[in-house]
Design a protein around this motif. Structure first.
Motif, PDB file in Angstrom:
ATOM      1  N   UNK A 135       0.834  -1.191   0.000  1.00 46.23           N
ATOM      2  CA  UNK A 135       0.000   0.000   0.000  1.00 46.23           C
ATOM      3  C   UNK A 135       0.874   1.248   0.000  1.00 46.23           C
ATOM      4  N   UNK A 136       0.237   2.378  -0.277  1.00 45.33           N
ATOM      5  CA  UNK A 136       0.944   3.658  -0.336  1.00 45.33           C
ATOM      6  C   UNK A 136      -0.036   4.785  -0.018  1.00 45.33           C
ATOM      7  N   UNK A 137       0.529   5.958   0.271  1.00 43.81           N
ATOM      8  CA  UNK A 137      -0.257   7.172   0.450  1.00 43.81           C
ATOM      9  C   UNK A 137       0.311   8.248  -0.459  1.00 43.81           C
ATOM     10  N   UNK A 138      -0.579   8.933  -1.166  1.00 42.81           N
ATOM     11  CA  UNK A 138      -0.222  10.021  -2.055  1.00 42.81           C
ATOM     12  C   UNK A 138      -0.901  11.276  -1.520  1.00 42.81           C
ATOM     13  N   UNK A 139      -0.132  12.325  -1.259  1.00 41.20           N
ATOM     14  CA  UNK A 139      -0.701  13.590  -0.787  1.00 41.20           C
ATOM     15  C   UNK A 139      -0.765  14.582  -1.939  1.00 41.20           C
ATOM     16  N   UNK A 140      -1.981  15.047  -2.227  1.00 43.18           N
ATOM     17  CA  UNK A 140      -2.220  16.044  -3.265  1.00 43.18           C
ATOM     18  C   UNK A 140      -2.383  17.419  -2.633  1.00 43.18           C
ATOM     19  N   UNK A 141      -1.983  18.455  -3.350  1.00 45.15           N
ATOM     20  CA  UNK A 141      -2.222  19.825  -2.912  1.00 45.15           C
ATOM     21  C   UNK A 141      -3.715  20.150  -2.900  1.00 45.15           C
ATOM     22  N   UNK A 142      -4.436  19.650  -3.894  1.00 46.85           N
ATOM     23  CA  UNK A 142      -5.840  20.011  -4.084  1.00 46.85           C
ATOM     24  C   UNK A 142      -6.727  18.766  -4.015  1.00 46.85           C
ATOM     25  N   UNK A 143      -7.774  18.847  -3.238  1.00 49.89           N
ATOM     26  CA  UNK A 143      -8.694  17.719  -3.059  1.00 49.89           C
ATOM     27  C   UNK A 143      -9.361  17.310  -4.373  1.00 49.89           C
ATOM     28  N   UNK A 144      -9.667  18.273  -5.231  1.00 49.88           N
ATOM     29  CA  UNK A 144     -10.305  17.946  -6.510  1.00 49.88           C
ATOM     30  C   UNK A 144      -9.392  17.102  -7.393  1.00 49.88           C
ATOM     31  N   UNK A 145      -8.088  17.380  -7.350  1.00 52.25           N
ATOM     32  CA  UNK A 145      -7.128  16.566  -8.108  1.00 52.25           C
ATOM     33  C   UNK A 145      -7.103  15.141  -7.568  1.00 52.25           C
ATOM     34  N   UNK A 146      -7.149  15.010  -6.252  1.00 47.03           N
ATOM     35  CA  UNK A 146      -7.181  13.686  -5.623  1.00 47.03           C
ATOM     36  C   UNK A 146      -8.426  12.927  -6.057  1.00 47.03           C
ATOM     37  N   UNK A 147      -9.561  13.595  -6.088  1.00 51.35           N
ATOM     38  CA  UNK A 147     -10.806  12.951  -6.494  1.00 51.35           C
ATOM     39  C   UNK A 147     -10.758  12.504  -7.952  1.00 51.35           C
ATOM     40  N   UNK A 148     -10.127  13.309  -8.818  1.00 49.22           N
ATOM     41  CA  UNK A 148      -9.958  12.914 -10.225  1.00 49.22           C
ATOM     42  C   UNK A 148      -9.091  11.662 -10.336  1.00 49.22           C
ATOM     43  N   UNK A 149      -8.002  11.621  -9.576  1.00 47.79           N
ATOM     44  CA  UNK A 149      -7.112  10.454  -9.594  1.00 47.79           C
ATOM     45  C   UNK A 149      -7.849   9.203  -9.120  1.00 47.79           C
ATOM     46  N   UNK A 150      -8.630   9.346  -8.064  1.00 51.15           N
ATOM     47  CA  UNK A 150      -9.399   8.212  -7.538  1.00 51.15           C
ATOM     48  C   UNK A 150     -10.354   7.685  -8.602  1.00 51.15           C
ATOM     49  N   UNK A 151     -11.063   8.589  -9.233  1.00 47.43           N
ATOM     50  CA  UNK A 151     -12.043   8.200 -10.252  1.00 47.43           C
ATOM     51  C   UNK A 151     -11.373   7.462 -11.423  1.00 47.43           C
ATOM     52  N   UNK A 152     -10.201   7.928 -11.845  1.00 46.26           N
ATOM     53  CA  UNK A 152      -9.555   7.336 -13.015  1.00 46.26           C
ATOM     54  C   UNK A 152      -8.684   6.118 -12.712  1.00 46.26           C
ATOM     55  N   UNK A 153      -8.108   6.039 -11.516  1.00 46.30           N
ATOM     56  CA  UNK A 153      -7.135   4.986 -11.230  1.00 46.30           C
ATOM     57  C   UNK A 153      -7.654   3.840 -10.373  1.00 46.30           C
ATOM     58  N   UNK A 154      -8.809   4.009  -9.723  1.00 48.61           N
ATOM     59  CA  UNK A 154      -9.347   2.915  -8.913  1.00 48.61           C
ATOM     60  C   UNK A 154      -9.661   1.729  -9.821  1.00 48.61           C
TER      61      UNK A 154
END
Length: 108
Positions: free
Chosen positions: A40-59
């Protein structure tokens, strides 16, 4: 800031490989990959919206489980170690740790 949890990782995956996958979605503050135990890993994004985009595309990609970390409030705060956003005790920067009570100095 928003922290993303990435699970079901191959034990050989590197932080550089994850950074390449996730940085296309926005500015990353840090990438931390677990080694003991791996997977497992943790990725910290500056912006929550960018994190949500990554989740949507990479899950689901590569069998990964990608989700917003349950400890992520998006407002910073204290982590489970009692520090602010997992900062190093020695220098105050994020992305690495120096154990309390130990000093690591560079020799010339």
């Amino acid at each position: 800031m928003a922290r993303v949890y990435v699970g079901n990782l191959d034990a050989r995956v590197t932080s550089g490989e994850l950074e390449d996958e996730f940085r296309v979605f926005g500015v990353l503050r840090s990438v931390w990959v677990a080694r003991k135990p791996p997977g497992f890993a943790f990725i910290d994004f500056d912006d929550r919206r960018d994190a949500e985009d990554a989740i949507r595309d990479l899950d689901g990609k590569n069998g990964w489980r990608v989700e917003l970390s349950r400890n992520s409030s998006g407002r910073g705060g204290r982590d489970r170690y009692g520090g602010s956003e997992s900062k190093c005790y020695e220098c105050g920067e994020t992305g690495h740790f120096a154990p309390r009570g130990r000093s690591y100095s560079r020799s010339p």
